[in-house]
Design a protein around this motif. Sequence first.
Motif, PDB file in Angstrom:
ATOM      1  N   THR A  72      57.126 137.818-108.316  1.00  0.00           N
ATOM      2  CA  THR A  72      57.378 136.814-107.264  1.00  0.00           C
ATOM      3  C   THR A  72      57.087 135.412-107.789  1.00  0.00           C
ATOM      4  O   THR A  72      56.296 135.229-108.714  1.00  0.00           O
ATOM      5  N   VAL A  73      57.724 134.449-107.157  1.00  0.00           N
ATOM      6  CA  VAL A  73      57.434 133.043-107.456  1.00  0.00           C
ATOM      7  C   VAL A  73      56.050 132.730-106.881  1.00  0.00           C
ATOM      8  O   VAL A  73      55.717 133.156-105.776  1.00  0.00           O
ATOM      9  N   VAL A  83      52.241 133.044-102.807  1.00  0.00           N
ATOM     10  CA  VAL A  83      53.624 133.446-102.989  1.00  0.00           C
ATOM     11  C   VAL A  83      54.549 132.354-102.479  1.00  0.00           C
ATOM     12  O   VAL A  83      54.338 131.802-101.407  1.00  0.00           O
ATOM     13  N   GLY A  84      55.561 132.032-103.296  1.00  0.00           N
ATOM     14  CA  GLY A  84      56.503 131.003-102.907  1.00  0.00           C
ATOM     15  C   GLY A  84      57.925 131.525-102.918  1.00  0.00           C
ATOM     16  O   GLY A  84      58.156 132.718-103.084  1.00  0.00           O
ATOM     17  N   LYS A  85      58.857 130.583-102.725  1.00  0.00           N
ATOM     18  CA  LYS A  85      60.274 130.946-102.700  1.00  0.00           C
ATOM     19  C   LYS A  85      60.993 130.195-103.800  1.00  0.00           C
ATOM     20  O   LYS A  85      60.657 129.059-104.122  1.00  0.00           O
ATOM     21  N   TRP A  86      62.016 130.785-104.326  1.00  0.00           N
ATOM     22  CA  TRP A  86      62.782 130.146-105.403  1.00  0.00           C
ATOM     23  C   TRP A  86      63.321 128.770-105.013  1.00  0.00           C
ATOM     24  O   TRP A  86      63.090 127.796-105.731  1.00  0.00           O
ATOM     25  N   ILE A 145      62.505 126.548-102.836  1.00  0.00           N
ATOM     26  CA  ILE A 145      61.464 125.519-102.680  1.00  0.00           C
ATOM     27  C   ILE A 145      60.895 125.135-104.027  1.00  0.00           C
ATOM     28  O   ILE A 145      60.786 123.948-104.376  1.00  0.00           O
ATOM     29  N   TYR A 178      53.565 126.111-110.764  1.00  0.00           N
ATOM     30  CA  TYR A 178      54.787 126.838-110.397  1.00  0.00           C
ATOM     31  C   TYR A 178      54.941 127.972-111.397  1.00  0.00           C
ATOM     32  O   TYR A 178      55.045 127.730-112.598  1.00  0.00           O
ATOM     33  N   GLU A 221      61.585 139.714-107.507  1.00  0.00           N
ATOM     34  CA  GLU A 221      62.429 138.536-107.388  1.00  0.00           C
ATOM     35  C   GLU A 221      62.640 137.823-108.715  1.00  0.00           C
ATOM     36  O   GLU A 221      63.097 136.672-108.753  1.00  0.00           O
TER      37      GLU A 221
END
Lengths: 469, 574
Positions: B332-333, B344-347, B349, B486, B519
Amino acid sequence: MPQEFRLILKNIDQSGFTNDLACYLRHGGYVALKQALDLQPKSLPDGKVQTGPEQIREEVKASGLRGRGGAGFSAGLKWSFVDRRSGKPIYLICNADESEPGTFKDRQILHKDPHQLIEGMVISCYANDVKLAYIYVRGEFPEGARILKRALEEARANGYLGKNILGSGFDLDIFIHRGAGAYICGEETGLIESLEGKRAYPRIKPPYFPAILGLYMCPTIVNNVETLCHVRHVITMGASAYAKLGTPNNTGTRIVSLSGHVKRPGYYEIEVGKVTLGELIHAPNFGGGLREGRSLKAIIPGGSSSKIFRAGEIFKLKRKGADGLVTNVDVDLLDIPYDFDSLQAAGSMSGSSAIIVMDDSTDMVKALANLSEFYAHESCGQCTPCREGSLWMSKALHRMTHGGARKQDADYLHKTATNIQGRTICAFGEACAWPVISFVNKFRDEFEARGVEDEVRAASQTGGGVPPI
Amino acid sequence: MSTAVKLEAKSVAAPVEMMTVNVNGRSVSVPKLMPDHNGKPVPTTMLQACQVAGVEVPHYCYHPKLPIAGNCRMCLVEFGLPMMGADRKPILNEDGSPKIAKQVLPYDPSQPRGAIACATPISPGMEIYADSIATQQMREGVLESLLINHPLDCPICDQAGECKLQEYSVEHGQATSRFVEEKVHKPKRVDLGPRIVLDDERCILCSRCVRFTRDIVGDDALGFVNRGSYNTLTHFPGKPFDNNYTLNTVDLCPVGALTSKDFRFQMRVWFLKETKSVCTSCATGCNILMGSREGKIHRYEPRQNDAVNSCWMCDEGRLNYKWIGREDRLKTVMIRRGNAPQVVGKWPIALAEISARLNAAIPGSVAIIGSSRQTTEELWLLAKIAKKLGAKTDTKVREGEADKLLVNADRNPNSTGARLTGFLTEKAGNNIRAIVEGLKVGSIKTLLVFGEDITTLGISSALLDTVDCLIVSEILPNATTAKANYLLPGCAHAEKRGTLINIKGRVQKFMKAVEQPGEARPEWEFLNELAANIAGHHRFVSIEGLFNAMAQDIQPLNGLTWSSLGDQGVTIAI
Ligand SMILES: Cc1cc2nc3c(=O)[nH]c(=O)nc-3n(C[C@H](O)[C@H](O)[C@H](O)COP(=O)(O)O)c2cc1C
Ligand code: SF4
Ligand code: SF4
Ligand code: SF4
Ligand code: FES
């Protein structure tokens, strides 16, 4: 009555003849070598000049001398195949691996007249521009190797070997290499591998013809002990006189090892083709006949690999009549002249010139089982048909001699052997297949009877079904 | 100009001498000389002539890259030669064609005199009967012999499915056996060395393994003992079979005698999907096949490429695949703001924020540490970004010992690519010190790291804590990823497509074998986005388009396209 003709064996077994150099010299030893080294360049009619070595090679070719190791190939022709332009050294190897069952001729020479071999080798090496030669001695000949070693030392110490031999400027050394006890080391390319320190796996031909890519990938001559001894006599006698011995295309003399069911087994030297198989077996000065009350059953004429003959066989052989015309005539087995071509024409071969005689007391299945066991043990195992087939046949014959024969075993053996011959790397394939093929062909009745007998007995014991294996 | 002239002169020189022979009734013209296992031109063999004619001759011991042994006899064929008269001229048929004599045994003319196709040179006018009844009978005989002492344990044998004994038995053998004797028994489960197990009963004694290790590797480690049918393959007592190429013998072994400890009993070969790829464990770039099933890689095997690795690969490279399926792969990002822990992040963003930060960076305040394990496309995109940002760049140097066969001292698979793309402007490793200094004095505030744990490069974790923004793309967690602001999960090469350029300038592409975890995304995809956002670069939708554009941009690659690389790659001048 046919007589022995002792050329190679002339001094051997004579009282007072010993295997040391002094004795050999007293008996005319190394005279041929002097003669050979003294040969002067000769001008030919076409203006070319022939060197001494070239003259020797021509003589050997003209003598018709054929190899005494097994294949009977012309020695002169073999020498002519040697690649003399490669720039690499040329080697000569004396094949003293004598392992073909029934054969015991070379060992007489090694033990009793080693200098004769050395002289033959030095001449052959001189003729072929060889500076280094080897004698490959069978592992089971420790005594022969010891005697040979001493003889080589004597020769070296007295100028017959080493640097500047007899002041001629020719240098040669000869070394002994001892085998470790394997029949396949007698096959020339297996021998070469073994000499190189490897497992005696025969080489594929093409490309590894010894005359081109032999020992250490250099041109190499491999000759049998007896063949090399004959070279000495070709020189002393001259090619044309030598070629008068024996018969056309089968010149000179040959030592025959005679064994089996005869009264006088032993080694006998004959003019090639001047004595028949029957005379070798029956004449009082040769085999002296069979044991009392026995009759002849079979003859293996040329070492255990050669195809067996059945007593009473008649062969169609080509004969030249008094009028010079060649016709086919019926020849009885015992009337076959003992030479290269006649035995081949009769479907077998003179091979290593070892005759094994079998009388009517012989169980052919057992005899073949014995031979096949030898071949199964001696196959080098490199190529599939021989490796697997040799043991297969031996196992089948073991079964057949232990109560488990089947009616179809004659065909079973025959097909297995046929699948080997001609399909292998070396002639061992034939060597192990031919006894089986010929025993089954010539004595099929006995093989089938054994099958019937065992099957009937098994059926009576088990109330039918398959015989036990 | 001069090169072009040279090339032309070369192509005009020495026309190939041809010879006509007949294969299965068809006349074929074949070169007189063809390459032997070393590539040296030698007289063409019957087997090679048959290959030219499109006729396969079954064989076991023959292998185009090994010296010829001629021992299995499987390739025996019936053949004929033009008959010669006493005048040494060919004897002709009535129609003027040469009379051909089928070769028979001199002592038994009812039997063919077969020749082993693998070692017998052709001669003019030779006729090869590769499918005749006599040839079939010889084959049957050899197969029968091979099978009588074979354990026939196919149901539990790893080779089943890719076994030449099975295949030829079906094609050329007989359904029943005449053999009624007891089979020969030999050692089972012999521990030949650290990576190989041998079943001597399955061995057909073809000597391929012996020749390979002796003649190709130069380690005379294997040999036969005993005689005849009892012949047994073994290693020297007390000396295990252990060089860096042992596993090639498993590929070479036509049967299931030699098995890889790593692979045996793991997977039936017919379930494996094969993907063309390239080994990434050194700069040689051996061509490989990845065998996978249901997203899991089970083995690597070498794939023939005579310009690179012949038919071989080293054991180290072959076994270097287990990490791909590791449980702790980054999936995961992750985003970390300030001193807070990573969350945990999103691609979208992450990429938007990274783009914004980089666009705002003062020129010279960014450094990029890439990896010569990255693909050429990735390095090219990174180079574009670096140029735009005036960033200092470097990669990690990986040196080991070279050997004589394949292994290169450079253990990075794409050092050439790093150089040619312009990602590296200096010798690899030269900029690291300056970057470390920049981080220490604070002139470098943003650090991009791709695929390397830079704590192994003299950049301590403590120093990383001082960096304003640490952007890391990785596959597996390490000390650097732990510090990332990141963290972008990337792909193993087995999970994406791309090219690598080996030490000699061979541009080679590799294909995707398995899906990436979670992901994770192929690096070229998100680098593509960043390059577009930062450097105004074109957005590529496919690796093909990306490669083709890159090839136009990099002079030595000019003219190449993704499809022109083929399966074997193309060598460029470097
Ligand atoms: C299986 C096998 C075993 C052989 N054993 C011997 C041997 O013990 N002695 C020998 O002189 N030739 C032997 N030969 C023949 C040799 O290969 C070779 O032909 C011979 O030494 C050549 O010598 P010659 O031309 O003088 O006969 C054997 C051949 C085969 C196929
Ligand atoms: S024929 Fe027999 S002895 Fe000769 S190479 Fe083949 S396996 Fe060895
Ligand atoms: S182990 Fe395999 S490669 Fe080696 S000799 Fe046996 S069958 Fe041939
Ligand atoms: S030599 Fe290099 S490229 Fe080839 S398999 Fe080994 S590590 Fe991989
Ligand atoms: S392939 Fe084995 S003998 Fe030709």
